[in-house]
Design a protein around this motif. Structure first.
Motif, PDB file in Angstrom:
ATOM      1  N   TRP A  48       5.000   2.850   1.676  1.00  0.00           N
ATOM      2  CA  TRP A  48       4.881   2.019   2.860  1.00  0.00           C
ATOM      3  C   TRP A  48       3.428   1.573   3.001  1.00  0.00           C
TER       4      TRP A  48
ATOM      5  N   THR B  26       4.496  -4.569   7.993  1.00  0.00           N
ATOM      6  CA  THR B  26       4.709  -3.417   7.114  1.00  0.00           C
ATOM      7  C   THR B  26       5.615  -3.805   5.967  1.00  0.00           C
TER       8      THR B  26
ATOM      9  N   GLN C 288       9.592   5.978  -1.317  1.00  0.00           N
ATOM     10  CA  GLN C 288       9.089   4.630  -1.063  1.00  0.00           C
ATOM     11  C   GLN C 288       7.627   4.650  -0.643  1.00  0.00           C
TER      12      GLN C 288
ATOM     13  N   VAL D  66       7.496  -2.360   2.192  1.00  0.00           N
ATOM     14  CA  VAL D  66       7.984  -1.158   1.520  1.00  0.00           C
ATOM     15  C   VAL D  66       8.269  -1.475   0.057  1.00  0.00           C
TER      16      VAL D  66
END
Length: 365
Positions: free
Chosen positions: A221, A186, A219, A188
């Motif tokens: 993601w 992941t 943000q 960001v």
């Protein structure tokens, strides 16, 4: 036991149909706040539980409607597999409790719920292969099968998905499963809502192993899933700050899938907006959280339904009052006259006495 339980449910439905008594279908109640409010006797379905058939090599699992999602997911995980549409539980997912608590397969499919991976792995409707259904006529019918190719003509199983129990009781359900990806990462990025939509749109046109996206207001993601080489190459191409695996799991599973992110907190109206993913930021009062590459936008707002639906409708989308607000109002986006006629005819075919979850979708259904 299964035949006995089916016979009991048939008797209840037959009696209700003869007496024109409405029934409120209920598993463990984790989805009771979704859809419109329903009056009627409870038809308890949580006892109709158990995995009937699981063939890991065939990538299919068949289970009764009252089977807890966590039980199915645990069995699949032992074989390195998962439900690809990542259905939300909206309940305790720790694995504790018993069969009387937690989300069930039937409630999940009846509500048509899918999680973060929906645009990339398919929706609940896409992955339902077959069903055994108890209609409002007290008839038990079987649709579809347990293999992808076993679908001919109009796929009634998919029609039942997202019907909120208004067409029939989902007794047994066969669902396609997939292997758990070997690698996940992941990233960001800090950006504006407009920049987030533009980036997600750009990524959608590229062969990237994206399995989830979310803009939380500050943000963006993005989750990558697949083999190590493909994920690493995509991460370099996309850029952004890498998130610890534990934090990433908590974000996607708890905060987004189960809606425990601070955005979802509180009792105010929560709207689910479905729009073409390339649509520019919607000018609506309130806060928004964006998922599914821009196609699903959550809105916390006290604006009127007319204002919200007018704005969403103008860009070719629709708006559902997901939680909160007046649950006896038009919770779902109003249908054009032609589509409403089709809905009524379908309801009449499967539930002529209108006893199954009457009004759960629309007042006339």
């Amino acid at each position: 036991m299964s035949n006995d339980l089916t016979a009991e449910l048939q008797d209840r439905v037959r009696h209700a149909a003869d007496a024109a008594l409405p029934l409120r279908l209920e598993g463990n109640g984790t989805k009771s706040l979704l859809g419109r409010a329903v009056d009627g006797e409870v038809l308890a379905l949580s006892g109709h539980a158990g995995i009937l058939n699981y063939q890991p090599k065939e990538l299919v699992v068949t289970a009764r409607c009252g089977t807890p999602l966590r039980e199915i997911e645990a069995v699949l995980a032992e074989e390195g597999q998962m439900l690809p549409f990542e259905p939300p539980h909206f309940a305790d997912v720790s694995g504790g409790g018993d069969s009387t608590t937690g989300a069930t397969l039937g409630g999940t499919i009846a509500c048509g719920l899918s999680g973060p991976a929906r645009p990339y792995a398919g929706s609940a409707r896409d992955l339902v292969l077959g069903t055994r259904v108890l209609t409002g006529r007290a008839e038990v019918l079987r649709f579809g099968g347990e293999v992808m190719k076993n679908v001919a003509g109009y796929d009634i199983s998919r029609l039942m998905t997202g019907a909120f129990g208004t067409l029939g009781v989902l007794l047994d359900i066969s669902v396609k499963v997939l292997p758990i990806p070997t690698t996940g990462r992941t990233l960001v990025q800090t950006c504006s809502q407009a920049e987030a939509i533009a980036r997600m749109t750009s990524w959608a046109a590229k062969p990237l192993p994206i399995s989830a996206t979310c803009f939380d207001g500050e943000q963006l993601w993005v989750r990558l899933s697949g083999n190590h080489g493909g994920v690493s190459a995509a991460a370099e191409r996309i850029g952004g700050e890498a998130v610890d695996d534990g934090d990433a799991l908590a974000f996607w599973r708890e905060q987004i899938r189960e809606q425990r992110h601070p955005f979802f907190a509180g009792d105010g109206p929560l709207w689910r907006l479905s729009v073409p993913p390339t649509v520019a930021p919607l000018s609506l009062p309130g806060d928004q959280l964006i998922e599914w590459g821009g196609a699903q936008r959550w809105l916390r707002s006290d604006a009127s339904a007319e204002v919200i639906r007018s704005a969403v409708g103008s860009v070719g989308g629709h708006a559902m009052l997901f939680r909160g607000g007046d649950r006896r109002s038009e919770v779902f986006h109003p249908l054009p006259a032609g589509l409403m006629t089709l809905h009524r005819e379908m309801k009449r075919a499967f539930d002529p006495n209108g006893i199954l979850n009457p009004g759960r979708l629309y007042p006339a259904l």
